[in-house]
Motif scaffolding. Structure first.
Motif, PDB file in Angstrom:
ATOM      1  N   SER A  23      -0.072   3.418   5.024  1.00 14.31           N
ATOM      2  CA  SER A  23      -1.371   2.329   5.154  1.00 14.31           C
ATOM      3  C   SER A  23      -2.327   2.762   4.287  1.00 14.31           C
ATOM      4  O   SER A  23      -2.376   3.994   4.343  1.00 14.31           O
ATOM      5  N   GLN A  55      -5.843  -2.136   6.555  1.00 11.92           N
ATOM      6  CA  GLN A  55      -4.375  -2.530   6.352  1.00 11.92           C
ATOM      7  C   GLN A  55      -3.600  -2.803   7.692  1.00 11.92           C
ATOM      8  O   GLN A  55      -3.509  -1.954   8.436  1.00 11.92           O
ATOM      9  N   ASP A  58       1.105  -6.638   5.812  1.00  8.22           N
ATOM     10  CA  ASP A  58       0.691  -7.009   4.344  1.00  8.22           C
ATOM     11  C   ASP A  58      -0.773  -7.450   4.213  1.00  8.22           C
ATOM     12  O   ASP A  58      -1.148  -7.727   2.958  1.00  8.22           O
ATOM     13  N   VAL A  84      -1.111  -6.960   0.301  1.00 10.62           N
ATOM     14  CA  VAL A  84      -0.589  -5.821  -0.443  1.00 10.62           C
ATOM     15  C   VAL A  84       0.990  -5.833   0.007  1.00 10.62           C
ATOM     16  O   VAL A  84       1.724  -6.597   0.838  1.00 10.62           O
ATOM     17  N   ALA A  85       1.755  -5.137  -1.096  1.00 15.02           N
ATOM     18  CA  ALA A  85       3.200  -5.419  -0.902  1.00 15.02           C
ATOM     19  C   ALA A  85       3.396  -3.654  -1.205  1.00 15.02           C
ATOM     20  O   ALA A  85       2.852  -3.092  -2.225  1.00 15.02           O
ATOM     21  N   GLU A  86       4.549  -3.181  -0.608  1.00 21.57           N
ATOM     22  CA  GLU A  86       5.107  -1.932  -1.013  1.00 21.57           C
ATOM     23  C   GLU A  86       6.443  -1.928  -1.627  1.00 21.57           C
ATOM     24  O   GLU A  86       7.156  -2.608  -1.037  1.00 21.57           O
ATOM     25  N   ARG A  90       5.139   2.750  -3.410  1.00 27.83           N
ATOM     26  CA  ARG A  90       4.108   2.503  -4.172  1.00 27.83           C
ATOM     27  C   ARG A  90       3.530   1.200  -3.462  1.00 27.83           C
ATOM     28  O   ARG A  90       4.271   0.573  -3.113  1.00 27.83           O
ATOM     29  N   ILE A  91       2.214   1.087  -3.449  1.00 30.00           N
ATOM     30  CA  ILE A  91       1.504  -0.146  -2.866  1.00 30.00           C
ATOM     31  C   ILE A  91       0.707  -0.850  -4.002  1.00 30.00           C
ATOM     32  O   ILE A  91      -0.111   0.014  -4.647  1.00 30.00           O
ATOM     33  N   SER A  92       0.555  -1.925  -3.910  1.00 31.99           N
ATOM     34  CA  SER A  92      -0.310  -2.742  -4.667  1.00 31.99           C
ATOM     35  C   SER A  92      -0.714  -4.336  -4.181  1.00 31.99           C
ATOM     36  O   SER A  92       0.025  -4.515  -2.961  1.00 31.99           O
ATOM     37  N   PRO A 112      -0.801  -0.226  -8.644  1.00 29.20           N
ATOM     38  CA  PRO A 112       0.208   0.444  -7.551  1.00 29.20           C
ATOM     39  C   PRO A 112      -0.414   1.887  -7.693  1.00 29.20           C
ATOM     40  O   PRO A 112      -0.865   2.503  -8.572  1.00 29.20           O
ATOM     41  N   ILE A 115       1.564   5.750  -1.887  1.00 31.88           N
ATOM     42  CA  ILE A 115       1.104   5.607  -0.560  1.00 31.88           C
ATOM     43  C   ILE A 115       1.301   6.694   0.629  1.00 31.88           C
ATOM     44  O   ILE A 115       0.652   6.736   1.529  1.00 31.88           O
TER      45      ILE A 115
END
Length: 164
Positions: A23, A55, A58, A84-86, A90-92, A112, A115
């Motif tokens: 998160s 967070q 998503d 957000v999406a993982e 990586r998360i972006s 990105p 995480i």
């Protein structure tokens, strides 16, 4: 009975996986550096920036945090919400302003970031547009900014959030 035990075990495992899900939640400190055009004339500036992030799944909520006075900050924080999406650790994602101090539009693109590190750092690009900047009302201002943030705490911050 075996079916019921299997269902309960699946729920416990799913709940544990959700609790351990990475998160972005926490408090961050960093800088924002911007290039600006004001009525067609270029300029640049840089500021220290603290943000708070929550967070949940998503959904991401962000509050800028610049004042030392908690109550003043709560009333004047710019608030953002987005998704957000993982993938591949990586998360972006993105977030858009929902409660500014004055009339403006701003969208944040969260680049990105890895995480799984408690000392998570991330950068973001923003586009900011207004004709209502206090002291400069009526002047078209467009900014492109870069946030560079480092997490200071993974604790759930206290902050206002955008309505759902």
């Amino acid at each position: 009975m075996r079916h019921l035990i299997g269902m309960i075990a699946s729920l416990v495992v799913a709940g544990a996986a959700l609790a351990d899900a990475p998160s972005m939640t926490g408090s961050y400190r960093g800088i924002v550096a911007c290039d600006r055009t004001e009525e067609g004339l270029p300029g640049v500036f840089q500021l220290r920036l603290d943000i708070r992030v929550i967070q949940q799944g998503d959904r991401i909520d962000i509050a800028t945090w610049t004042a030392e006075d908690e109550e003043l900050q709560r009333r004047t924080a710019s608030l953002y919400t987005g998704k957000v999406a993982e993938a591949d650790g990586r998360i972006s994602g993105y977030a858009s302003a929902c409660r500014p101090d004055f009339d403006y539009q701003e969208t944040i693109r969260i680049l990105p970031a890895l995480i799984d590190d408690p000392a998570l750092g991330f950068s973001a690009d923003t586009i900011f547009i207004t004709e209502d900047l206090p002291g400069r009302q009526g002047r078209l201002i467009v900014e492109s900014c870069r946030w560079v943030m480092v997490r200071q705490s993974t604790e759930m911050p206290e902050m206002d959030r955008c309505p759902q």
